[in-house]
Write a protein that holds these residues in place. Structure first.
Motif, short mmCIF file in Angstrom:
data_model
loop_
_atom_site.label_atom_id
_atom_site.label_comp_id
_atom_site.label_asym_id
_atom_site.label_seq_id
_atom_site.Cartn_x
_atom_site.Cartn_y
_atom_site.Cartn_z
N ASN A 101 0.12 4.32 0.21
CA ASN A 101 -0.28 5.30 1.23
C ASN A 101 0.40 5.00 2.55
O ASN A 101 0.85 5.91 3.27
N LYS A 147 -8.02 6.46 -2.23
CA LYS A 147 -8.17 5.01 -2.08
C LYS A 147 -7.57 4.35 -3.32
O LYS A 147 -8.11 4.46 -4.41
N ASP A 202 0.86 -1.19 0.00
CA ASP A 202 0.00 0.00 0.00
C ASP A 202 0.90 1.24 0.00
O ASP A 202 1.59 1.52 0.99
#
Length: 704
Positions: free
Chosen positions: A547, A573, A545
């Motif tokens: 993020n 997202k 991920d």
């Protein structure tokens, strides 16, 4: 000009009667007399002497001739019709006409004669007079006039001469100076006159120097040389001086004349030129390569020491003459000569390799670089450098040998390079961690100190609670023993008031809550550091991920940007991507720290802003890292991903951060890393990672 109002006659000398050489122009004499007999007599006499004559019968005609023609001598009658002789003489005096005037009169008036002489007349002749008197008077008047003219010319020349002129007697006492002397020394003519020439002595030259000087000029010889003298204001100057004796008819020296020129600036220029030439020679001799110059015929006019040593020649050989083609083997001298002619004609040629030929006959491979020596558009010769490329040739031979086995070692070398590159990435990462270590320690130290302070407060509060609890136990024991008194409760009330027990009880939950936050902050930092420092295998790829990687990086890099920039995150997202997480974290760290340093370079009072935004489409996941720093100049944008290229000051960066980041994104993950500097300022780095693995990396492009 208005025609003469009287009779004017121009007479020329009779043939064979001129007393002057043919090439010398005859003097012109004007005869102004109202008597025709007198005009004829004077004309006849003067022409026999070789003069050209003009005549005028009255004063008005005389004045017109004076205005129109060049007259060398005037015989002027006092009593004439129109303007008389006195009026003409006054006119000559008022208009500064340079010519001798002989007044003619039949009157023996002494006062009139004196008045004429005072007005500038050369002579006063009483009629009648003979031809001999006329001849003597004319010759003397013209001779004296020429002397006066020459004297005026000499005086004007001395006054306007830019050189200093000094005349001294035989003992060196100054008798005359011109303005040029004053300009050089500062002494006026009045100040210098009757002074010894030694007033200019500076003490910079020995007495022996002056002794030889006086010995030479006193022997009647001309001396020429230089003096370092002192001006009136005390300043030193260098003069070039010529001193010549002036002798009387007996050859005795009566005076010395000296011509002086201030050459101080010229000496400085000569010294500067000599120093420049010396510096050039020293620098040229320091060069490890031979350098040379030739004239337009190819004859070598200069070589540094390295050139002489390489070819085995000496300075004497250069003086005797060495043609540049002699530096090459006989088989190549024709080629060298052709190339020299092409160079002098301004035409290009390609082959600069030769076999050098030393004086002792030995040879070596040489590479020659040449350029024409041009002055005012004219080629005067050739300047060049000769390189002994023996070692290069040996290296090329060895390289050819190595190339034969190179293919067998390609895979091994490639792997070594890959390992080296990974080591560079690891070293850059370790360098980053080292750079961030102090900041991380500070970040951890803040909550640790906060918890430590809270624990100290808790310790103090627990001590207070323990003291009041002891009082409660005391009261409880008294109650059980039946000894309870009202004073016991009063003491408890007093202690509660002193300890502010209500505030203490309310404070305890806050202390525990704040301490819990501190522990969570420490845990977050440690967790981010663990995530950042975790190592997967070089080629290992896992779902990750982005993020989370950005958040972890912001935690450990906080101390690098918090004083210079606020960070805004717009993390969308996004799906996970297959990648090496540690390598991507390294990219995020490099770009965020670069943005922080760029903003810090502005040295502004207010903080800048770093904006990090993530998103995706059907093919790629994107990360934009934007700052409002100074931006990157367009002319170097194409170089920022080159290894070791940096715009920071020496010691402030390795120049590998962006290069490694580009390699990680483009080569290791088949993505894109682009930079954009908008017109309004700042920099935007964009990372694009494919959702599906690609076999070919994307080509980097810089957008404007």
């Amino acid at each position: 000009m208005t025609p003469p109002t009287g009779n004017i006659v121009m007479n020329t000398p009779e043939a064979g009667r001129t007393a002057f050489p043919a090439q010398k122009k005859a003097k012109t004499v004007l005869i102004a007399d109202d008597s025709a007999v007198m005009r004829k007599m004077l004309t006849h006499t003067l022409q026999k002497l070789g003069y050209t004559t003009l005549t005028a019968s009255n004063g008005n005609s005389c004045q017109e001739i004076l205005n129109r023609s060049r007259i060398d001598l005037l015989f002027l009658d006092i009593n004439m019709p129109g303007k008389n002789g006195m009026e003409i003489l006054s006119y000559i005096h008022e208009h500064h006409l340079e010519l001798p005037v002989v007044m003619i009169s039949g009157s023996d008036d002494i006062e009139q004669a004196l008045r004429c002489l005072k007005m500038g007349a050369y002579e006063y002749l009483l009629k009648p007079f003979g031809a001999d008197r006329v001849a003597i008077t004319a010759k003397n008047a013209l001779y004296e006039s020429e002397l006066r003219h020459n004297l005026d010319l000499f005086s004007t020349a001395m006054m306007q001469l830019p050189l200093g002129v000094v005349i001294t007697d035989e003992k060196g006492i100054i008798k005359y100076t011109n303005p040029g002397f004053t300009a050089i020394t500062g002494y006026s003519e009045q100040e210098a006159k009757e002074q010894s020439i030694s007033i200019l002595k500076s003490g910079k030259q020995s007495e022996e120097y002056y002794r030889r000087f006086w010995q030479q000029i006193s022997s009647g010889k001309i001396w020429q040389g230089e003096f370092i003298n002192r001006k009136k204001n005390g300043a030193f100057y260098t003069e070039h001086c010529i001193v010549s004796p002036i002798t009387d008819p007996t050859q005795g020296i009566t005076y010395f004349i000296s011509i002086k020129q201030d050459i101080t600036e010229r000496k400085k220029e000569q010294q500067a030129l000599a120093e420049s030439e010396r510096r050039f020679q020293e620098l040229a001799d320091l060069l490890p390569q031979p350098i040379f110059e030739t004239d337009s015929k190819g004859i070598i006019t200069y070589s540094n020491n390295r050139g002489l040593d390489l070819f085995g020649y000496s300075e004497d050989d250069l003086v005797k003459g060495i043609h540049s083609t002699e530096l090459f083997i006989p088989e190549e001298r024709e080629k060298a000569g052709n190339n020299i002619r092409l160079l002098l004609d301004g035409k290009p040629f390609e082959n600069n390799e030769y076999q050098g030929h030393k004086k002792d006959g030995t040879t070596f491979p040489a590479l020659v670089y040449t350029a024409p020596v041009t002055r005012a558009g004219k080629t005067l010769g050739i300047r060049g450098i000769i390189l002994d490329i023996s070692k290069r040739k040996e290296a090329e031979e060895k390289l050819r040998e190595l190339n034969q086995t190179l293919e067998e070692r390609v895979q091994e070398r490639t792997r070594e390079l890959e390992i080296t590159h990974q080591q560079m990435i690891l070293q850059e990462k370790l360098a980053s961690i080292g750079q961030l270590a102090a900041g991380l320690a500070h970040e951890i130290n803040n909550p640790v100190n906060f918890v430590r302070l809270n624990l100290a407060t808790l310790k103090e509060d627990l001590g207070d609670l323990q003291s009041i609890l002891e009082e409660y136990r005391t009261v409880s024991r008294q109650a059980k023993a039946g000894k309870l008194s009202p004073d016991s409760f009063a003491k408890i009330d007093t202690i509660e008031k002193e300890l502010d027990i209500d505030a203490l009880i309310d404070e305890l939950p806050e202390i525990f809550a704040e301490s819990e936050q501190g522990f969570e902050r420490i845990g977050t930092i440690i967790e981010s550091m663990r995530n950042f420092s975790f190592r997967h295998d070089i080629d290992e790829r896992v779902l990750f991920d982005l993020n989370k990687g950005i958040r972890d990086t912001l935690v450990i890099a906080r101390n690098e940007y918090r004083y210079h920039a606020n960070v805004e995150t717009l993390l969308g997202k996004i799906p996970q991507v297959l990648c090496n997480p540690e390598q991507l974290n390294q990219v995020f760290l490099n770009l965020i720290v670069n943005s922080a340093h760029a903003i810090a370079s502005l040295k502004q009072e207010e903080k800048g802003t770093i904006t990090i935004e993530t998103g995706h489409d059907n093919q790629n996941v994107y990360c934009h890292i934007k700052d409002d720093g100074p931006g990157i100049p367009e002319e170097i944008q194409h170089r920022i991903f080159e290894p070791f290229f940096t715009t920071k000051e020496p010691g402030s960066g390795t120049g590998l951060g962006l290069s490694i980041s580009y390699d990680i994104i483009v080569h290791k993950h088949n993505g894109q890393l682009t930079v954009n500097c908008p017109p309004q300022g700042g920099t935007v780095f964009t990372i694009a990672l494919p959702l599906e693995p690609q076999t070919e990396p994307e080509v980097y492009e810089t957008t404007k």
